[in-house]
Scaffold this motif. Sequence first.
Motif, PDB file in Angstrom:
ATOM      1  N   SER A  13      23.491 -29.474  15.107  1.00  0.00           N
ATOM      2  CA  SER A  13      22.594 -28.826  14.141  1.00  0.00           C
ATOM      3  C   SER A  13      23.085 -28.968  12.705  1.00  0.00           C
ATOM      4  CB  SER A  13      22.442 -27.341  14.472  1.00  0.00           C
ATOM      5  OG  SER A  13      22.011 -27.198  15.790  1.00  0.00           O
ATOM      6  N   MET A  14      24.387 -28.845  12.506  1.00  0.00           N
ATOM      7  CA  MET A  14      24.917 -28.950  11.149  1.00  0.00           C
ATOM      8  C   MET A  14      25.190 -30.416  10.793  1.00  0.00           C
ATOM      9  SD  MET A  14      24.692 -25.870  10.235  1.00  0.00           S
ATOM     10  CE  MET A  14      25.329 -26.051   8.594  1.00  0.00           C
ATOM     11  N   GLY A  15      25.618 -31.163  11.795  1.00  0.00           N
ATOM     12  CA  GLY A  15      25.959 -32.575  11.560  1.00  0.00           C
ATOM     13  C   GLY A  15      24.765 -33.399  11.119  1.00  0.00           C
ATOM     14  N   ARG A  16      23.590 -33.135  11.669  1.00  0.00           N
ATOM     15  CA  ARG A  16      22.413 -33.941  11.294  1.00  0.00           C
ATOM     16  C   ARG A  16      22.025 -33.706   9.835  1.00  0.00           C
ATOM     17  NH1 ARG A  16      16.789 -31.509  13.647  1.00  0.00           N
ATOM     18  NH2 ARG A  16      16.070 -33.310  12.498  1.00  0.00           N
ATOM     19  N   GLN A  17      22.393 -32.541   9.302  1.00  0.00           N
ATOM     20  CA  GLN A  17      22.082 -32.261   7.900  1.00  0.00           C
ATOM     21  C   GLN A  17      23.136 -32.884   6.984  1.00  0.00           C
ATOM     22  OE1 GLN A  17      20.617 -28.219   7.007  1.00  0.00           O
ATOM     23  NE2 GLN A  17      21.072 -27.667   9.114  1.00  0.00           N
ATOM     24  N   HIS A  18      24.368 -32.938   7.509  1.00  0.00           N
ATOM     25  CA  HIS A  18      25.488 -33.361   6.681  1.00  0.00           C
ATOM     26  C   HIS A  18      25.647 -34.879   6.643  1.00  0.00           C
ATOM     27  CE1 HIS A  18      29.917 -33.975   5.998  1.00  0.00           C
ATOM     28  NE2 HIS A  18      29.586 -33.237   4.971  1.00  0.00           N
ATOM     29  N   PHE A  65      19.695 -38.218  13.992  1.00  0.00           N
ATOM     30  CA  PHE A  65      18.591 -37.282  13.751  1.00  0.00           C
ATOM     31  C   PHE A  65      18.425 -36.915  12.274  1.00  0.00           C
ATOM     32  CE2 PHE A  65      18.586 -36.923  18.277  1.00  0.00           C
ATOM     33  CZ  PHE A  65      17.288 -36.538  18.584  1.00  0.00           C
ATOM     34  N   HIS A  66      19.193 -37.580  11.397  1.00  0.00           N
ATOM     35  CA  HIS A  66      19.123 -37.207   9.985  1.00  0.00           C
ATOM     36  C   HIS A  66      17.728 -37.432   9.408  1.00  0.00           C
ATOM     37  CE1 HIS A  66      20.721 -36.263   6.027  1.00  0.00           C
ATOM     38  NE2 HIS A  66      20.114 -37.324   5.555  1.00  0.00           N
ATOM     39  N   LYS A  67      17.116 -38.536   9.768  1.00  0.00           N
ATOM     40  CA  LYS A  67      15.842 -38.916   9.144  1.00  0.00           C
ATOM     41  C   LYS A  67      14.641 -38.721  10.064  1.00  0.00           C
ATOM     42  CE  LYS A  67      16.976 -41.222   5.148  1.00  0.00           C
ATOM     43  NZ  LYS A  67      16.279 -41.263   3.908  1.00  0.00           N
ATOM     44  N   VAL A  68      14.836 -38.043  11.174  1.00  0.00           N
ATOM     45  CA  VAL A  68      13.758 -37.946  12.154  1.00  0.00           C
ATOM     46  C   VAL A  68      12.483 -37.345  11.575  1.00  0.00           C
ATOM     47  CG1 VAL A  68      13.094 -36.624  14.210  1.00  0.00           C
ATOM     48  CG2 VAL A  68      15.122 -38.040  14.241  1.00  0.00           C
ATOM     49  N   ALA A  69      12.639 -36.364  10.699  1.00  0.00           N
ATOM     50  CA  ALA A  69      11.449 -35.668  10.192  1.00  0.00           C
ATOM     51  C   ALA A  69      10.817 -36.356   8.993  1.00  0.00           C
ATOM     52  CB  ALA A  69      11.800 -34.239   9.864  1.00  0.00           C
ATOM     53  N   GLY A  70      11.018 -37.634   8.832  1.00  0.00           N
ATOM     54  CA  GLY A  70      10.332 -38.388   7.781  1.00  0.00           C
ATOM     55  C   GLY A  70      10.754 -37.972   6.395  1.00  0.00           C
ATOM     56  N   GLY A  71       9.789 -37.691   5.545  1.00  0.00           N
ATOM     57  CA  GLY A  71      10.085 -37.406   4.140  1.00  0.00           C
ATOM     58  C   GLY A  71      10.691 -36.039   3.889  1.00  0.00           C
ATOM     59  N   LEU A  72      10.898 -35.251   4.948  1.00  0.00           N
ATOM     60  CA  LEU A  72      11.413 -33.908   4.702  1.00  0.00           C
ATOM     61  C   LEU A  72      12.920 -33.950   4.455  1.00  0.00           C
ATOM     62  CD1 LEU A  72       9.443 -31.951   7.410  1.00  0.00           C
ATOM     63  CD2 LEU A  72       9.161 -31.759   4.966  1.00  0.00           C
ATOM     64  N   ALA A  73      13.331 -33.303   3.391  1.00  0.00           N
ATOM     65  CA  ALA A  73      14.758 -33.300   3.072  1.00  0.00           C
ATOM     66  C   ALA A  73      15.361 -31.991   3.558  1.00  0.00           C
ATOM     67  CB  ALA A  73      14.917 -33.394   1.575  1.00  0.00           C
ATOM     68  N   TYR A  74      16.660 -31.956   3.683  1.00  0.00           N
ATOM     69  CA  TYR A  74      17.322 -30.699   4.028  1.00  0.00           C
ATOM     70  C   TYR A  74      17.511 -29.942   2.720  1.00  0.00           C
ATOM     71  CZ  TYR A  74      17.955 -33.237   8.333  1.00  0.00           C
ATOM     72  OH  TYR A  74      17.712 -33.952   9.473  1.00  0.00           O
ATOM     73  N   GLU A  75      16.413 -29.345   2.253  1.00  0.00           N
ATOM     74  CA  GLU A  75      16.407 -28.815   0.885  1.00  0.00           C
ATOM     75  C   GLU A  75      17.441 -27.734   0.627  1.00  0.00           C
ATOM     76  OE1 GLU A  75      12.520 -27.652  -0.521  1.00  0.00           O
ATOM     77  OE2 GLU A  75      11.730 -29.467   0.391  1.00  0.00           O
ATOM     78  N   TYR A  76      17.540 -26.795   1.577  1.00  0.00           N
ATOM     79  CA  TYR A  76      18.453 -25.677   1.338  1.00  0.00           C
ATOM     80  C   TYR A  76      19.911 -26.135   1.488  1.00  0.00           C
ATOM     81  CZ  TYR A  76      17.323 -20.838   0.262  1.00  0.00           C
ATOM     82  OH  TYR A  76      17.069 -19.667  -0.389  1.00  0.00           O
ATOM     83  N   PHE A  77      20.173 -26.942   2.482  1.00  0.00           N
ATOM     84  CA  PHE A  77      21.531 -27.465   2.708  1.00  0.00           C
ATOM     85  C   PHE A  77      22.000 -28.176   1.442  1.00  0.00           C
ATOM     86  CE2 PHE A  77      24.503 -30.714   4.228  1.00  0.00           C
ATOM     87  CZ  PHE A  77      25.294 -30.008   5.122  1.00  0.00           C
ATOM     88  N   ASN A  78      21.132 -29.010   0.902  1.00  0.00           N
ATOM     89  CA  ASN A  78      21.490 -29.721  -0.330  1.00  0.00           C
ATOM     90  C   ASN A  78      21.499 -28.780  -1.528  1.00  0.00           C
ATOM     91  OD1 ASN A  78      21.839 -32.341   0.762  1.00  0.00           O
ATOM     92  ND2 ASN A  78      19.630 -32.488   0.980  1.00  0.00           N
TER      93      ASN A  78
END
Lengths: 335, 532
Positions: free
Chosen positions: B117-122, B128-141
Amino acid sequence: MLIFLLKRVGVVIPTFFGVTILTFFLIHIIPGDPILIRTGERGLSDERYAEMRAEMGLDKPLWKQYVTYITGVFSGDLGKSITTQVPVIDEFFTLFPATIELSVCASILAVSIGIPLGILTAVRRGSFFDYSVMTVSLTGYSMPIFWAAIMLILVFSVNLGWTPVAGRMSAMYWVERVTGFMIIDSFLSEEKGAVLSALRHLILPSIALATIPLAIVSRMTRSAMLEVLNEEYIRTAKAKGLSPFKVIFVHTLRNALIPVITVIGLQVGTLLSGAILTETIFAWPGIGKWMVDSISRRDYFAVQGGILMVATIVIMVNLLVDILYGVINPRIRHR
Amino acid sequence: MKRLFSIVLLAAFTMISGAAGVFAKTYVFCSEGSPEGFSPAFYTAGTTFDASSRTMFNRLVEFERGSTKIVPALAESWDVSSDSLSYTFHLRKGVKFHTTKNFTPSRDFNADDVVFSMGRQHDKNHPFHKVAGGLAYEYFNGMDMGTIIKSISKVDDYTVRFTLSKPEAPFIANMAMDFASISSAEYADKMKAAGTPEKVDLEPVATGPFQLVQYQKDAVIRYKAHPDYWAGKAKIDTLVFSITPDSSVRFAKLKAGECHSMPYPNPADLDLMRNDPNITLMSKEGLNVGYLAYNTTKKPFDDRRVRKALNMAMDKQAIINSIFQNAGKVAKNPIPPTIWSYNDAIQDDEHDIDAAKKLLADAGFPNGFETDIWAMPVQRPYNPNAKRMAEIIQADWAKVGVKAKIVSFEWGEYLKRSRKGDHQTVLLGWTGDNGDPDNFLYVLLGCAAADNGTNRARWCNKEFDDLLLKAKETSDVAARTKLYEQAQVVFKREAPWATIAHSVVNEPVRKEVVDYRIDPFGGHVFYGVDLK
């Protein structure tokens, strides 16, 4: 008739292109940026901003974006919503049945009450009945929908408890989506009482949405009837000794209906736009509220796609009205 | 009441799975909008978190219900290394994931789920980092986690270690935020193998107290209580979000008994709610601050005396009375009183026109000057009507000879231009993310923020900044409290902002609702709530 049809369809194609160009450039020209609106006070770094614009294809020149968009339109791809990443066409068809259900109910209400009222007031022109109906219809026409809707809720739902406040279905029923039309879906579900709940939920929003079209249809029918009633051929019909029923329904109404049908056709657009307020107030999950939300979020793809779909429907309905017009009045198709 | 009772009764009969003789409890929440999705890592909106992270998910650590205190959740405990660079979490055993129509978990929650869960954002190369297309990990970033976290490693099945690139005391509070929600790695593997990796985010599998059963956009969201929830099954069996965008209609539904609670009441309805015998109006101070930032890089706002003088010219109580209709409180510090380390000993600048005039004269402006006030085009909890607020400030400043022009732009443009520092003074505000003072002070007033633009005063004070940097380096709360208290003294002395208001959150609930608590973060949490 074929030439008439071709001419009408010929007008539709440039209109369609006009709509795509207008919606595309208007939504891009107005200030606002979907990414900045989304990130709000927190903001994001310049690099990340550039990255996101590139991911959404917003970094390309506007004309290139338009070409991508229009190419997509012809292959049935309206893009993905910036907010939810769900294809716009899927979102539209998820929500559109609710809008149709409400608009159809409101139209039935407006036409089934508006036309008889118009006929009656025309026949009894100058009577107390005529004046009172016209006054009420003028009031209906000038009343803001949101105010009327809140009043309806307060009186009938909160104080009298006759109707539900808002939504499409009581929280106690679990109706699975099959067609998206709640009346049909609740019928298909095995929940007892769900159909009745769906119908009860339709009452107030339909009344609220029908108010303006009802006023317009009744006034239009009345004035069209009055105009036709003064024609010489009606006098001739009366002189021939035809029954008043035949004079009114066969000779007057058929001729008077032509402008009324045009108005009803134009009301489809009004119903869809009036649905924005009605849907927001009655928590009705249709496309009206979705469009407004998409505009405020500058969700370009949802706005472009949504408006295009609505415009296409309005164009089609008007085309249908034009054709119907030709069927009712042969003079038009021979012009 | 009658209707609610009948809902409960009928729901009981229709619940085939329910045990005989036990009444199913259905709680209806009239929510304000549709969630953007159900995978919290991608979004930042409270509406989305209410429907996802706060109902369906858990995090390693969480905020105690109704407070900003951090308590163990999926991690039972954690250790911090002496150099504050390594955080080791000891995970809870026996935590069950939801069983859905796509997935039946074969194992309990463990370290793999955290790393996933944390690794895919980091990790940008994570499958799985880009699985959701144009959605960014806004809060993580947005929380700068990409830079803060150096690596995430599994020590054993029930131990996970996060190594940081620099000491960052608020890290633990960040881990309680919605974006750090944990989902099933086993489910992700299964969906990837099935060729449908996107389902991980569209129909997520998590460990939270409620499980998603049905969602109809803009209409309804239904959840059922997770029967094997690690902290005990929820007291309500079914949770329904009845999506109702208009606040007056939400109130009508509450009155008619069509829902049990609602968010964001219309301020004009508050008295009616107080007087309704079937409704309890709950209130709590919000975790936010509304402020006016002076652009300290522009003349005359580079002079502390000018900033102080304008602060003194403002009648903040009048603003609260007029704009917040008493649903707000005058702010004297840049952090709200609900956050630890709030320095209550600080005295606010007194509203004193004569003293303000004198200060302005000392600064070389005996006849005032011309400036601008930027007013936001949108409503926010910390500022329900920025244009009206700007007008009141404009009138107050006119009394000391300062002529201000009110300026406004479209919201995105407003944020962009004020970030670049085009303004002289700007109205804005902030709602806390993690209940840590750093989340206000460093993000809004630190020197790094002056460069990247979230510091709208563009104020960089070494004394203040050093205190904040020092506070980042220790996880000792008492030591950090002292440093932040000092920082607030420096802030008050230097006055880069006029702190204006903290709003009060109001939430009406029906009388039959038991133990509902207002979330200081503005969210809505239903685990622990019961019905009479």
